[in-house]
Design a protein around this motif. Structure first.
Motif, mmCIF file in Angstrom:
data_model
loop_
_atom_site.group_PDB
_atom_site.id
_atom_site.type_symbol
_atom_site.label_atom_id
_atom_site.label_comp_id
_atom_site.label_asym_id
_atom_site.label_seq_id
_atom_site.Cartn_x
_atom_site.Cartn_y
_atom_site.Cartn_z
ATOM 1 N N GLU A 173 51.819 14.819 4.528
ATOM 2 C CA GLU A 173 52.417 16.047 5.052
ATOM 3 C C GLU A 173 52.140 16.183 6.545
ATOM 4 N N HIS A 174 50.945 15.819 6.977
ATOM 5 C CA HIS A 174 50.606 15.871 8.400
ATOM 6 C C HIS A 174 51.493 14.900 9.187
ATOM 7 N N ALA A 175 51.648 13.701 8.675
ATOM 8 C CA ALA A 175 52.487 12.704 9.349
ATOM 9 C C ALA A 175 53.940 13.166 9.404
ATOM 10 N N ARG A 176 54.424 13.764 8.321
ATOM 11 C CA ARG A 176 55.796 14.262 8.297
ATOM 12 C C ARG A 176 55.983 15.381 9.316
ATOM 13 N N ALA A 177 55.029 16.303 9.386
ATOM 14 C CA ALA A 177 55.111 17.414 10.333
ATOM 15 C C ALA A 177 55.043 16.909 11.776
ATOM 16 N N LYS A 178 54.179 15.926 12.036
ATOM 17 C CA LYS A 178 54.080 15.365 13.382
ATOM 18 C C LYS A 178 55.373 14.669 13.784
ATOM 19 N N LYS A 179 55.937 13.928 12.840
ATOM 20 C CA LYS A 179 57.198 13.234 13.124
ATOM 21 C C LYS A 179 58.301 14.241 13.441
ATOM 22 N N GLU A 180 58.359 15.329 12.680
ATOM 23 C CA GLU A 180 59.359 16.373 12.919
ATOM 24 C C GLU A 180 59.129 17.029 14.277
ATOM 25 N N PHE A 181 57.879 17.309 14.622
ATOM 26 C CA PHE A 181 57.544 17.903 15.913
ATOM 27 C C PHE A 181 57.961 16.970 17.043
ATOM 28 N N ASP A 182 57.599 15.696 16.923
ATOM 29 C CA ASP A 182 57.948 14.718 17.952
ATOM 30 C C ASP A 182 59.455 14.598 18.107
ATOM 31 N N ARG A 183 60.175 14.653 16.992
ATOM 32 C CA ARG A 183 61.627 14.534 17.042
ATOM 33 C C ARG A 183 62.239 15.741 17.765
ATOM 34 N N ARG A 184 61.697 16.919 17.523
ATOM 35 C CA ARG A 184 62.218 18.132 18.168
ATOM 36 C C ARG A 184 61.987 18.108 19.669
#
Length: 90
Positions: A67-78
């Protein structure tokens, strides 16, 4: 599953809090973990000799890391489309 959640919700919540999650985030992690377990068909240890509590904690740690990796990936993408001056880049 209801009995399992009743027995282990608080210990998993406390673990998430001890790792720095805010109360609502910790509750979301525990809820998401059990929701995923129901979705996938339950929680079954891979080894019969494994203690269930240790298995559950390891499974929860993996879930939290994902979940942390998914959230970080989403943040980085934004934020990938914002330049150093805060302007959106196409």
């Amino acid at each position: 599953m209801e009995e399992l959640i009743g027995a282990y919700w608080q210990p998993l919540y406390a673990f998430a809090r001890s790792r720095g999650s805010a109360p609502p985030d910790a509750a979301d992690l525990v809820q998401g973990f059990f929701a995923r377990a129901v979705e996938k068909g339950g929680l079954v240890p891979r080894e019969r000799s494994a203690r269930f509590r240790a298995f559950l904690l390891a499974a929860f740690q993996h879930f939290c890391a994902n979940e942390h990796a998914r959230a970080k990936k989403e943040f980085d993408r934004r934020w990938a489309f914002i330049d150093s001056k805060g302007r959106f880049v196409n």
